[in-house]
Design a protein around this motif. Structure first.
Motif, PDB file in Angstrom:
ATOM      1  N   LEU A   1      -4.776  -7.356  -0.609  1.00  0.00           N
ATOM      2  CA  LEU A   1      -5.260  -6.697   0.537  1.00  0.00           C
ATOM      3  C   LEU A   1      -4.986  -4.880  -0.893  1.00  0.00           C
ATOM      4  O   LEU A   1      -6.061  -4.314  -0.249  1.00  0.00           O
ATOM      5  CB  LEU A   1      -3.280  -6.234   1.553  1.00  0.00           C
TER       6      LEU A   1
ATOM      7  N   LEU B   1       1.055  -1.187  -0.187  1.00  0.00           N
ATOM      8  CA  LEU B   1       0.049  -0.038  -0.477  1.00  0.00           C
ATOM      9  C   LEU B   1       0.272   1.065  -0.048  1.00  0.00           C
ATOM     10  O   LEU B   1       0.408   2.234   0.147  1.00  0.00           O
ATOM     11  CB  LEU B   1      -0.854  -0.292   1.576  1.00  0.00           C
TER      12      LEU B   1
ATOM     13  N   THR C   1     -12.213  -6.682   6.489  1.00  0.00           N
ATOM     14  CA  THR C   1     -10.839  -7.225   5.787  1.00  0.00           C
ATOM     15  C   THR C   1     -10.352  -7.460   7.125  1.00  0.00           C
ATOM     16  O   THR C   1      -9.514  -8.226   7.031  1.00  0.00           O
ATOM     17  CB  THR C   1      -9.606  -5.409   5.515  1.00  0.00           C
TER      18      THR C   1
ATOM     19  N   SER D   1      -5.705  -5.761   8.126  1.00  0.00           N
ATOM     20  CA  SER D   1      -5.062  -6.639   7.686  1.00  0.00           C
ATOM     21  C   SER D   1      -4.346  -8.417   8.263  1.00  0.00           C
ATOM     22  O   SER D   1      -4.182  -8.765   8.203  1.00  0.00           O
ATOM     23  CB  SER D   1      -4.370  -6.432   6.470  1.00  0.00           C
TER      24      SER D   1
ATOM     25  N   ALA E   1     -12.735  -1.246   7.031  1.00  0.00           N
ATOM     26  CA  ALA E   1     -11.208  -2.254   7.620  1.00  0.00           C
ATOM     27  C   ALA E   1     -12.274  -2.791   8.532  1.00  0.00           C
ATOM     28  O   ALA E   1     -10.910  -4.353   8.950  1.00  0.00           O
ATOM     29  CB  ALA E   1     -11.222  -1.030   8.570  1.00  0.00           C
TER      30      ALA E   1
ATOM     31  N   PRO F   1      -5.753   3.889   3.578  1.00  0.00           N
ATOM     32  CA  PRO F   1      -4.938   3.078   3.402  1.00  0.00           C
ATOM     33  C   PRO F   1      -4.238   2.561   5.076  1.00  0.00           C
ATOM     34  O   PRO F   1      -4.243   0.971   5.294  1.00  0.00           O
ATOM     35  CB  PRO F   1      -3.814   3.160   2.304  1.00  0.00           C
TER      36      PRO F   1
ATOM     37  N   MET G   1      -7.124   0.268   6.680  1.00  0.00           N
ATOM     38  CA  MET G   1      -7.204  -1.296   5.633  1.00  0.00           C
ATOM     39  C   MET G   1      -5.512  -2.167   6.297  1.00  0.00           C
ATOM     40  O   MET G   1      -5.793  -3.278   6.658  1.00  0.00           O
ATOM     41  CB  MET G   1      -7.049  -1.220   4.461  1.00  0.00           C
ATOM     42  N   ALA G   2      -4.621  -1.196   6.633  1.00  0.00           N
ATOM     43  CA  ALA G   2      -3.383  -2.150   6.488  1.00  0.00           C
ATOM     44  C   ALA G   2      -2.944  -2.426   8.083  1.00  0.00           C
ATOM     45  O   ALA G   2      -3.020  -3.805   8.284  1.00  0.00           O
ATOM     46  CB  ALA G   2      -1.893  -1.650   6.460  1.00  0.00           C
TER      47      ALA G   2
ATOM     48  N   ALA H   1      -8.348  -2.675  -0.246  1.00  0.00           N
ATOM     49  CA  ALA H   1      -7.935  -1.098   0.196  1.00  0.00           C
ATOM     50  C   ALA H   1      -8.523  -0.027  -0.507  1.00  0.00           C
ATOM     51  O   ALA H   1      -8.878   1.300  -0.501  1.00  0.00           O
ATOM     52  CB  ALA H   1      -6.258  -0.714   0.191  1.00  0.00           C
TER      53      ALA H   1
END
Length: 477
Positions: A401, A166, A380, A422, A377, A415, A418-419, A405
């Motif tokens: 991912l 990302l 994910t 994950s 989020a 992002p 989201m990261a 994202a």
């Protein structure tokens, strides 16, 4: 069709090994080969397998020489002080032993390498579990979960992959996640306490001297005379015979408490011939240097362990016959683990080569309702559990991912969120059949992979959900 076959292949594999209808090596090879034919790409099976082997060959080499290196370090007594410290803390109390396993695995996981963590943890704790007739799947499960939480360290792999995929800074992902990860680690410690209390109820509390004395007494009693011995000895023998009995449910597999052939305990023998007390600080310095080089990435990890194993053997055992003896002593572990890794290469090669894994990921993304967009989020985080279990970290972080994202960005989800989400699935990921390190864990602990899977999946998934919940509570995710 590829999506259905992909899920069917994974389900077939898991069912067969959990029911012990096939060994993991056979299942990892034969099931994907069969499904490759079903897909209509049997002619390409050789290419898929070679691609998988090529990808995993460095990992197999790393594990082979890592086992030799740490095996030699155990032989020469490098970890004996750790074992003595744990014994002093645990006092042969099953509850303390299980908690000690989690703490040790978490501490050793700071080096960022799962294989190293499992080798050191199992080497230190396995003799105690065997001698006290404790469930070995409790040891493997607790160690895997603690390592899974710690695997989110920036140098552990997943965080770096998420940052790369990302285009983010790894510290921006990891540092805000620390509170949630600490909650997850605390949950693992609490869970280990609960599991330890169950083991204590099943086995009772003895001192190590009591256990050793029992075994001496037991050796003098003829088979079938258990009813006339000391009450405490009879209770312990009964508990060992019924490994699935009171207080343990189905979490304790057959044979988990069997210690009739307890050669593993000899690792604590203070008088073994392989000890090298005069070289202790050399070995300690060599190990610290090796781990530092791994973290700093001065050389590829397989090369580091190859050099480290050669140095450890040459300095500690300068005579060739002694070196051969050490290699032979660890040959079983090397063969089992490397064989499992190469078998896993067939599984991953077919999954990726046939396109199954891509179609499975695409299907899971497509089924997400549009109304869930603002909550991508959370989605994910939930998807990271099954996807990182059934896929490699590379496949998830670089393949899935970015798609998730992008969908999240359309609804205002950053992002970074989201990261962070994950990373939630890592405690479960560390017990995936696609993670080579887990075969080090079960192989050294002499636990069936299916038994480990049946025990750990529910607890690891719960740990993941605790981390996800904490992340949302703290506003991190």
């Amino acid at each position: 069709m590829l999506t259905i076959l992909g899920f069917a292949m994974i389900a077939t594999f898991l069912v067969l090994i959990m029911m012990k209808k096939m060994s993991p090596i056979a299942a990892l090879v034969l099931i994907p080969a069969l499904f490759c034919v079903f897909v209509g790409k049997g002619a390409n099976l050789g290419d898929y397998v070679l691609d998988g082997v090529t990808d995993l060959a460095p990992t197999a080499a790393m594990l082979m020489f890592a086992i030799v290196y740490f095996g030699v370090m155990i032989d020469v007594g490098l970890f004996d002080p750790i074992v003595r410290g744990i014994l002093k803390f645990c006092k042969a109390d099953p509850m303390r032993i299980v908690v000690g396993t989690a703490v040790l695995a978490a501490i050793v996981s700071l080096d960022g390498d799962g294989s190293t963590t499992f080798m050191i943890t199992v080497s230190a704790m396995y003799p105690l579990y065997k001698r006290l007739k404790m469930s070995l799947v409790v040891m493997t499960g607790v160690a895997a979960m603690a390592n899974g939480v710690m695997n989110t360290l920036p140098w552990g792999g997943p965080t770096a992959r998420a940052a790369t995929a990302l285009k983010l800074d790894a510290s921006d992902i990891f540092v805000p996640m620390i509170p949630a990860l600490l909650v997850g680690l605390l949950f693992v410690f609490v869970l280990s306490y609960v599991l330890g209390v169950r083991e204590r109820r099943r086995l009772g509390v003895l001192t190590l001297d009591d256990v050793l004395e029992e075994e001496k007494e037991t050796e003098t009693v003829l088979v079938g005379s258990g009813g006339s011995g000391d009450g405490k000895v009879s209770m312990r023998k009964g508990a060992a015979a019924g490994t699935g009995g009171t207080g343990s449910g189905t979490d304790v597999p057959e044979g988990a408490g069997d210690s009739a052939d307890d050669d593993g305990f000899q690792g604590l023998d203070p008088n073994r011939e392989t000890l090298r007390p005069k070289l202790y600080w050399f070995n300690a310095l060599l190990t610290v240097s090796l781990l530092t080089a791994m973290i700093m990435e001065w050389l590829p990890i397989p090369v580091l362990f190859l050099i480290g194993a050669a140095l450890a053997l040459s300095v500690n055992f300068p005579h060739i016959p002694a070196q051969r003896a050490r290699l032979a002593a660890h040959a079983d572990n090397v063969l089992n683990v490397s064989g499992m890794v190469f078998a896993a290469a067939v599984f991953t090669g077919v999954l990726q080569g046939t396109g199954m894994v891509d179609q499975m990921a695409k299907w899971m993304v497509d089924v997400i309702p549009g109304s869930m967009g603002p909550h991508m989020a959370l989605v994910t985080g939930l998807l990271s559990l099954p996807l990182t279990y059934f896929m490699s970290n590379d496949g998830f972080y670089f393949g899935v991912l970015p798609v998730l994202a992008e969908a999240g960005a359309a609804h205002g989800v950053t992002p970074l969120e989201m990261a962070r989400a994950s990373l939630v699935g890592q405690p479960l990921h560390m017990s995936s059949p696609l993670v080579p390190a887990v075969y080090v864990l079960v192989g050294m602990a002499k636990v069936e992979f299916g038994d480990h899977t049946k025990f750990v999946v529910k607890w690891a998934a719960l740990t993941c959900l605790v981390i996800l919940g904490a992340g949302m509570l703290f506003g991190i995710i």
